[in-house]
Design an enzyme around this catalytic site. Structure first.
Site, PDB file in Angstrom:
ATOM      1  N   GLY A 173       0.823  -1.209   0.000  1.00 49.69           N
ATOM      2  CA  GLY A 173       0.000   0.000   0.000  1.00 49.69           C
ATOM      3  C   GLY A 173       0.850   1.250   0.000  1.00 49.69           C
ATOM      4  N   GLY A 174       0.571   2.132   0.996  1.00 51.75           N
ATOM      5  CA  GLY A 174       1.285   3.412   1.062  1.00 51.75           C
ATOM      6  C   GLY A 174       2.787   3.248   1.199  1.00 51.75           C
ATOM      7  N   GLY A 408      18.789  10.055 -34.492  1.00 50.26           N
ATOM      8  CA  GLY A 408      18.399  10.737 -33.265  1.00 50.26           C
ATOM      9  C   GLY A 408      19.277  10.316 -32.102  1.00 50.26           C
ATOM     10  N   ALA A 409      19.756   9.074 -32.176  1.00 49.91           N
ATOM     11  CA  ALA A 409      20.574   8.575 -31.077  1.00 49.91           C
ATOM     12  C   ALA A 409      21.892   9.358 -30.991  1.00 49.91           C
ATOM     13  CB  ALA A 409      20.829   7.093 -31.256  1.00 49.91           C
TER      14      ALA A 409
END
Ligand code: HXC
Length: 518
Positions: A173-174, A408-409
């Site tokens: 949970g938290g 792009g690399a």
């Protein structure tokens, strides 16, 4: 004070009760589950006799509700305090599963918040040792509010002090969100697990049977989700890992990383580096071999080594000084950049930049991984994170292009125009918009279609393309890289270059903060 008097007796009684609770009682419960107690963990983490506990005798809030039955125990299920790790100040909280499953009630939360505030004020690392069933059900909203306060402090401390989370039992949970807001997560194999909703809830909502281990065990978070950067076989080794990591990083963002005296003084040639990159551009090699031949011997400390293995990140030392290394791994997916590797690289760069750790990039990347899966899951957005992180980083940044640097690399991996301070290339570097085969297929589409032997023509054109375009000399002549270097002298070049960058200072325009593509 009269040591035979009532007040002193109360003092001693409390101490005795405390000892029993954290000693015999806790040991019995935890050891049977293959886990250490909250106190034993602290003893492993800190230098002997340096730990000072705070709020040891705090008491759980009583809720008054029928559901509010709480256990009477000192400390409310968490030990907080400070001590020395390898002689340096650090703060911790260590949750005690033997008290209501280490669940977080209001007093427990106040204690964690208190120690977080102290760590931030003193500028020292904050290490959370987590063994908890999450928000304490009996205390209702007070538990939730407690968690929110902890998360808020995690965020305020981010980039100011290093924050480490060590998961040594359930984090349910938290309990999972604070670790995920911190810089590094450690887990122990088989005894730790992290999930927002546990197997019972999965069964109720989805009618699926799943074990804690399969849902959120250490292996899952190390290999699949990437949430845990480090997994060790037992608690003792996990703390060795924590201490090793701390040895590379400063205590806060105003300090520089510690310099280690005894370092590899060798800065002579390393001829083996000339032979690592194979002649055949499509053959893989292990970039970790390159790293280990460049940095001080035995100092490379890899982070998240089992997640997104097409990028390798970690700390190392060069002449005793910490570096953050980001390297494409040709052995995995040919070193392509994909979603996971982009995020892994970006987060590491952000950490290094926050804590004054210079960056060394070793590049061999054919491009971004193509395909529906990557495009539909947002490679554009996630790839942009890596671009953003490199661009935004103001620490010294050096790139060595080992082989492929396409498209792009090329731009992403700390290219000159992205702010690279020194950009070197080995003679084996291939720098171009795309690889030879792809390029000639586009540029010579008609000629190849009309050729009697298109394969032969394609091969000839590819060789020509490599000679004329896809090499380091075009970029060298135009100043997009600073120098083509003999691989054998890479270490020496880097020592000189990083030394020249030691007083690097950049004026960045004032703004509240940038908007990283999350
Ligand atoms: C109060 C809790 C508790 C909790 C465990 N205990 N979790 N008490 N609040 N959240 C208590 C148990 O009642 C038990 O008390 C003791 O701790 C040990 O628990 P066991 O179940 O016996 O241990 P084990 O079998 O090892 O299982 C551990 C566990 C399980 C997997 C953590 O207890 C569990 O599923 N707990 C609930 C986990 C959960 O759903 N948490 C989410 C809460 S909601 P006794 O008296 O018998 O020793 C949440 C939202 C916050 O956290 C959101 C913020 C963003």
């Amino acid at each position: 004070m009269d040591i035979n008097g009532k007040l002193y007796k109360t003092f001693l009684d409390r101490k005795q009760q405390y000892e029993l609770q954290h000693g015999e009682i806790a040991e019995k419960k935890q050891h049977s589950k293959g886990k250490l107690t909250a106190r034993e963990r602290i003893e492993l983490l800190f230098d002997p006799d340096t730990f000072e506990e705070i709020d040891a005798y705090s008491i759980t809030s009583k809720t008054g509700s029928e559901f509010g039955k709480v256990v009477d125990a000192f400390g409310d299920g968490v030990i907080i305090g400070h001590g020395k790790i390898s002689g340096r100040l650090a703060f911790t909280y260590s949750q005690d599963f033997t008290v209501m499953g280490g669940s977080l009630g209001s007093v427990h939360a106040k204690k964690i918040s208190k120690i977080q505030d102290m760590a931030l004020k003193m500028g020292a690392p904050m290490i959370g040792i987590i063994d908890s069933g999450g928000a304490r059900i009996q205390e209702g909203v007070a538990s939730l509010a407690g968690y929110a306060g902890i998360f808020h402090r995690n965020v305020k401390s981010s980039g100011v002090i290093p924050q480490l989370s060590v998961i040594m039992g359930p984090a349910a949970g938290g309990a999972v969100y604070s670790p995920s807001l911190t810089d590094f997560v450690f887990m122990t194999n088989k005894t730790s697990y992290m999930f927002v909703t546990g197997p019972n809830v999965v069964k109720e909502v989805l009618n699926e049977d799943v074990t804690s281990e399969d849902l959120g065990g250490a292996q899952v978070h190390m290999k699949k989700s990437g949430i845990a950067q480090f997994v060790y076989e037992d608690e003792e080794n996990t703390f060795f890992g924590v201490k090793k990591l701390l040895s590379y990083i400063p205590s806060n963002n105003l300090e520089n990383p510690p310099i280690v005296d005894c370092c590899d003084k060798n800065d002579k040639e390393e001829p083996k580096l000339r032979d690592i990159v194979p002649d055949d551009a499509n053959k893989p090699y292990d970039v970790k071999e390159v790293i280990n031949l460049i940095v001080d011997k035995g100092t490379f400390f890899e982070i998240a080594e089992n997640f997104a293995q097409n990028i390798v990140v970690g700390f190392a030392r060069l002449r005793g000084k910490t570096l953050g290394i980001i390297a494409n791994q040709p052995k995995v997916l040919a070193g392509c950049l994909d979603i996971d590797s982009s995020v892994k690289g970006a987060r590491f760069i952000r950490f290094c930049d926050s804590f004054n750790i210079p960056l060394l990039t070793l590049e061999d990347v054919p491009g971004f991984l193509p395909g529906m899966d990557q495009e539909h899951n947002g490679i554009i957005r996630h790839g942009a994170k890596l671009l953003y992180a490199y661009s935004d980083a103001t620490v010294p940044k050096i790139t060595v292009i080992l082989r492929k640097s396409y498209g792009g690399a090329y731009c992403v991996m700390n290219s000159k125009n992205l702010g690279g301070d020194f950009n070197f290339a080995w003679p084996t570097a291939e720098i171009a918009v795309m690889g030879p085969e792809g390029a000639v297929s586009i540029l010579y589409k008609n000629e190849l279609a009309n050729s009697k032997d298109p394969d032969k023509l394609k091969k000839e054109l590819a060789v020509k393309y490599r000679e004329e375009i896809a090499n380091p000399y075009v970029a060298d002549e135009k100043g997009y890289i600073d120098e083509v270097i003999d691989p054998a002298i890479t270490r020496k070049k880097l020592i000189i270059a990083f030394e020249a960058l030691e007083n690097k200072h950049l004026n960045v325009p004032s703004r509240k903060h940038g908007n990283i593509p999350l």
